[in-house]
Motif scaffolding. Structure first.
Motif, PDB file in Angstrom:
ATOM      1  N   ALA A 169      -4.512   4.549   0.048  1.00 20.47           N
ATOM      2  CA  ALA A 169      -3.392   3.828   0.230  1.00 20.47           C
ATOM      3  C   ALA A 169      -2.571   4.145   1.557  1.00 20.47           C
ATOM      4  O   ALA A 169      -2.151   3.210   2.047  1.00 20.47           O
ATOM      5  CB  ALA A 169      -2.476   3.882  -1.063  1.00 20.47           C
ATOM      6  N   LEU A 226       1.781   1.707  -3.410  1.00 18.96           N
ATOM      7  CA  LEU A 226       0.758   2.269  -4.091  1.00 18.96           C
ATOM      8  C   LEU A 226       0.578   4.016  -3.881  1.00 18.96           C
ATOM      9  O   LEU A 226       0.467   4.647  -4.812  1.00 18.96           O
ATOM     10  CB  LEU A 226      -0.528   1.559  -4.091  1.00 18.96           C
ATOM     11  CG  LEU A 226      -1.885   2.136  -4.464  1.00 18.96           C
ATOM     12  CD1 LEU A 226      -1.623   2.246  -6.025  1.00 18.96           C
ATOM     13  CD2 LEU A 226      -2.824   1.442  -3.969  1.00 18.96           C
ATOM     14  N   HIS A 246       0.890  -1.116  -0.237  1.00 18.08           N
ATOM     15  CA  HIS A 246      -0.049  -0.025   0.071  1.00 18.08           C
ATOM     16  C   HIS A 246       0.797   1.210  -0.054  1.00 18.08           C
ATOM     17  O   HIS A 246       0.415   2.125  -0.586  1.00 18.08           O
ATOM     18  CB  HIS A 246      -0.866   0.058   0.924  1.00 18.08           C
ATOM     19  CG  HIS A 246      -2.175  -0.984   0.993  1.00 18.08           C
ATOM     20  ND1 HIS A 246      -2.216  -2.220   1.589  1.00 18.08           N
ATOM     21  CD2 HIS A 246      -3.398  -0.652   0.534  1.00 18.08           C
ATOM     22  CE1 HIS A 246      -3.238  -2.659   1.127  1.00 18.08           C
ATOM     23  NE2 HIS A 246      -3.991  -1.765   0.621  1.00 18.08           N
ATOM     24  N   ARG A 291      -4.488   3.404   4.378  1.00 20.89           N
ATOM     25  CA  ARG A 291      -4.411   1.795   4.767  1.00 20.89           C
ATOM     26  C   ARG A 291      -2.888   1.206   5.211  1.00 20.89           C
ATOM     27  O   ARG A 291      -2.862   0.221   5.894  1.00 20.89           O
ATOM     28  CB  ARG A 291      -4.885   1.286   3.198  1.00 20.89           C
ATOM     29  CG  ARG A 291      -4.843  -0.381   3.454  1.00 20.89           C
ATOM     30  CD  ARG A 291      -6.573  -0.748   4.021  1.00 20.89           C
ATOM     31  NE  ARG A 291      -6.458  -2.119   4.203  1.00 20.89           N
ATOM     32  CZ  ARG A 291      -7.219  -2.770   4.823  1.00 20.89           C
ATOM     33  NH1 ARG A 291      -7.561  -2.312   5.948  1.00 20.89           N
ATOM     34  NH2 ARG A 291      -7.087  -4.100   4.813  1.00 20.89           N
ATOM     35  N   TYR A 292      -1.828   1.793   4.568  1.00 16.28           N
ATOM     36  CA  TYR A 292      -0.601   1.305   4.959  1.00 16.28           C
ATOM     37  C   TYR A 292      -0.476   1.740   6.255  1.00 16.28           C
ATOM     38  O   TYR A 292       0.124   0.790   7.110  1.00 16.28           O
ATOM     39  CB  TYR A 292       0.364   2.254   3.989  1.00 16.28           C
ATOM     40  CG  TYR A 292       1.656   2.380   4.758  1.00 16.28           C
ATOM     41  CD1 TYR A 292       2.785   1.218   4.887  1.00 16.28           C
ATOM     42  CD2 TYR A 292       2.307   3.796   5.457  1.00 16.28           C
ATOM     43  CE1 TYR A 292       3.896   1.314   5.048  1.00 16.28           C
ATOM     44  CE2 TYR A 292       3.371   3.644   5.637  1.00 16.28           C
ATOM     45  CZ  TYR A 292       4.432   2.724   5.815  1.00 16.28           C
ATOM     46  OH  TYR A 292       5.368   2.526   6.505  1.00 16.28           O
TER      47      TYR A 292
END
Length: 127
Positions: free
Chosen positions: A71, A31, A28, A74-75
């Motif tokens: 992203a 990304l 992530h 989420r990371y």
């Protein structure tokens, strides 16, 4: 979320779960990095465009920014969840790290038992 953690640790073990969480979180991060590169490229293309092309480039800028923000969030979520769980994975008695088996699942927690000394303790999981 806790049900998947419990089942995954039960099936694959804590160390495999932890490794997969780190790999997923870093994917992530990649990304997010790539979306920021696309964001800069879209902004540069938008600067030199005119008319309908400029409107499409603005749309690309917004999409790249939204993907990058998602992203990055989420990371950070996956990384923090893995680290918070890993900080509790040491047996309080014998000090063995990551060698436990899940015993029972609770809301936002799971009971675990050390494979070495059979001590039970609770690992809480973040929301």
């Amino acid at each position: 979320m806790n049900g998947r953690l419990f089942e995954s640790v039960k099936r694959n073990g804590f160390r495999k779960w932890y490794e997969r969480q780190l790999l997923s979180s870093h994917a992530h991060m990649v990304l997010a990095f790539l979306s920021m590169i696309a964001l800069v490229g879209s902004m540069e293309a938008q600067r030199h465009a005119e008319g309908l092309t400029q409107a499409v480039d603005v749309l690309f800028v917004l999409v790249c920014a939204l993907i990058g923000i998602w992203a990055l969030r989420r990371y950070l979520f996956l990384l923090m969840r893995a680290e918070e769980t890993a900080n509790q994975a040491t047996c309080p008695d014998c000090g063995d790290y990551g060698r436990f088996r899940p015993v029972c699942e609770r809301i936002q927690a799971m009971d675990v038992c050390c494979r070495k000394c059979s001590r039970q303790w609770v690992i809480t999981t973040p929301k």
